[in-house]
Write a protein that holds these residues in place. Structure first.
Motif: not given
Length: 453
Positions: A13-17, A305-308, A363-370
Motif C-alpha cells: 500500500i506504500g513506502q515506509i517513511k 505506526v500512527e505517523m506512518q 487498534q491496540t496494539p498498534q501494528c505495522l508490517a512491511a
C-alpha cells in the motif's frame, strides 16, 4: 483473545517513511561523545540540527558561523565553519541526511542575544546562501552533501510564557521567511526550503497568518514543519491531518508535512505551568525517566505506526543528545535506553521499504508490517497497562517455508530474541500475548533447504 489483526503481505500500500529521524547527533558534549554506531544500528535516516550542543552551541547557528554581521557574505573569510563541519561530516558518515535549521538555538535566559529579527533580511538571506554553498557545492573548502531540507528559523511562535525564539511581531517573521525563501530557492532550485518549525500547530493566528502570507506573496514552501509534544500516540498524526487541510485551504497542498520535534510529555498546557514552578525538578525527573523507560519505548513505537499512516513525510524526535534532558534514547553516558530500541525495531521495517495492508488499521496494539522481495517484518506496540492477547492472521505470499524470529523489547538489553517459528504455508494464524508497555518485532525470512529438512 481480544481481536484478530489481518496482515496481507501480498497487498503493498506504500513506502515506509523516514519517521524515525532525530534532532542532533551523532556527536555531542563538545565532541566528547560519538554515538555513530548506535545511529547506524537505529538506521537514523534524517538528522535535524537545532539546539546542537545546547546550552553552549558553537555550531549550526548563523551567529556562530557568521559572527560579525558587518562583514561580506560573499567572502569565505567571513565564516567560521569549523565546528559545524565536524558535526555535518559525522552525520553523513552514519548514512543519514540532514535537515538544516537556518537561524539560532533557543534562549531560555533572561537576557536574550540572538533571537531578534536580523537587521537586514536580504543580507541574512545571502549568509544562508553561503552556508548552503559550503555544504552542498564545496564552496570555501566545503562539502557536496545531499542536504534535502533547509528550514528558516525555529519556533517564531514560541511565546508560551515568554519569547524564547523570536522577539518580534509575527509579520516580521513572515517577511524574513518570504525574503530568505525566495533568495534561496532562486539560487538552489532543487533543494527544499520551508518552515516555520512552529512550537505547536494549534496557534491558529500565527499559522493562518503565515500560510496567508506565503500564498499572497508567492514565497516558496516546499515543506511545512511544526512540533508536537503529546501524551497520546495519535496526536501528531491527527495534527498532520490538520496541517494537510490548512495547506490545501491556501492552495499549498504540494508542500511536504514534517513534524521535526516530538516526544512524550504529560498533558499540556498544565505541564508547562508546573514545569517552571518551584519543585518542578521532581516533575522533570519523573518525565525524563519515563521517556527512557519501556513506557517511553512503547509510546515511540506506537507513534511510529500512527505517523506512518498519516500525511507526514518525515519526523525528527527531540532529542538524541545524551546531555539533553529531552533525550529518551540514551542516558547521560551515551548508553542506549529501551526507547532507543524502538528506533531499531522500526528501522527493521524501514529497511524493507514497502508497507503492506493491515486490517483493522486502528487498534491496540498498534501494528505495522512491511516487506521486500523475500523478507517480511511486523511491528506490534502495546502502549498501555494490562496484558493483552490476540491473533495475527497472516497471508504471507511467499511460496516457500519462512522462519519467523520473535524479538521482545526488554527493560535492559534491548530487543531480545525469544523464539523462532517455522511457517510452511502461506496462511498462518499466530497467537500472541503482550504485557503492559511492550514492543514486539517479528522478522520473517526464507529458510534454506537444510534448515527445512
Amino acid at each position: 483473545m481480544n481481536h484478530v489483526i489481518h496482515i496481507k503481505f501480498q497487498e503493498v500500500i506504500g513506502q515506509i517513511k523516514p519517521v524515525h529521524g532525530v534532532n542532533n547527533g551523532p556527536l555531542s558534549g563538545s565532541e566528547t561523545k560519538d554515538l555513530s554506531r548506535y545511529f547506524r544500528l537505529g538506521g537514523i535516516p534524517l538528522i535535524r540540527f537545532h539546539d546542537t550542543d545546547y546550552p553552549n552551541p558553537r555550531q549550526v547557528d548563523i551567529p556562530k558561523i557568521f559572527p560579525d554581521f558587518s562583514k561580506d557574505p560573499a567572502d569565505a573569510g567571513s565564516y567560521d565553519f569549523r565546528h559545524t563541519d565536524v558535526h555535518m561530516a559525522a552525520a553523513y558518515e552514519t548514512g543519514a541526511k540532514v535537515l538544516y535549521r537556518l537561524g539560532t538555538s533557543i534562549e531560555h535566559m533572561k537576557h536574550k542575544v540572538d533571537i531578534y529579527p536580523p537587521k537586514d533580511y536580504g543580507k541574512w538571506a545571502q549568509i544562508c546562501i553561503g552556508i548552503i554553498r559550503h555544504y552542498t557545492q564545496g564552496w570555501a573548502d566545503g562539502f557536496t552533501f545531499d542536504v534535502p531540507y533547509w528550514e528558516i528559523w525555529n519556533e517564531p511562535d514560541n511565546n508560551l510564557t515568554k519569547p524564547d525564539m523570536w522577539i518580534g511581531e509575527p509579520d516580521t517573521y513572515y517577511r524574513l521567511y518570504e525574503t530568505a525563501a525566495k533568495v534561496i530557492k532562486a539560487a538552489f532550485p532543487s533543494i527544499k526550503v520551508g518552515g516555520y518549525a512552529g512550537c505547536t500547530i494549534h496557534n491558529e493566528a500565527f499559522r493562518e497568518g503565515f500560510l496567508r502570507h506565503v500564498r499572497n506573496t508567492g514565497a516558496p514552501l516546499d515543506f511545512f514543519s511544526w512540533h508536537g509534544y503529546s501524551s497520546t500516540v495519535d496526536q501528531i498524526a491527527r495534527d498532520a491531518v490538520t496541517a494537510r487541510e490548512r495547506l490545501r485551504a491556501y492552495g499549498l497542498e504540494a508542500a511536504e508535512i514534517l513534524c521535526d520535534e516530538w516526544n512524550y510529555i504529560e498533558p499540556v498546557p498544565e505541564f508547562w505551568t508546573k514545569y517552571r514552578q518551584e519543585g518542578s525538578e521532581y516533575l522533570q525527573q519523573e518525565l525524563f525517566e519515563k521517556q527512557k523507560s519501556r513506557f517511553g519505548a512503547s509510546f515511540l513505537a506506537s507513534c511510529f505506526v500512527e505517523m506512518q499512516n498519516s500525511p507526514l513525510a518525515a519526523c525528527n524526535y527531540y532529542d538524541a543528545q545524551p546531555s539533553s534532558s529531552w533525550c529518551g534514547m540514551f542516558n547521560l553516558y551515551g548508553v542506549p535506553q529501551p526507547a532507543f530500541y524502538s528506533f531499531v525495531a522500526f528501522n527493521a521495517l524501514y529497511r524493507l521499504g514497502r508497507q503492506v495492508a493491515v486490517q483493522p488499521e486502528a487498534q491496540t496494539p498498534q501494528c505495522l508490517a512491511a516487506r521486500d522481495e523475500k523478507n517480511m517484518a511486523i511491528l506490534l506496540s502495546h502502549h498501555g497497562e494490562g496484558e493483552i492477547e490476540g491473533c495475527l492472521d497472516l497471508e504471507l505470499d511467499a511460496g516457500f517455508p519462512m522462519a519467523a524470529e520473535f524479538y521482545l523489547l526488554q527493560d535492559l538489553g534491548g530487543l531480545q530474541q525469544i523464539k523462532t517459528e517455522v511457517y510452511c504455508t502461506d496462511q498462518i494464524q499466530q497467537y500472541y500475548t503482550m504485557d503492559s508497555n511492550s514492543v514486539l518485532l517479528i522478522k520473517l525470512h526464507p529458510m534454506k533447504e537444510r534448515e527445512v529438512s
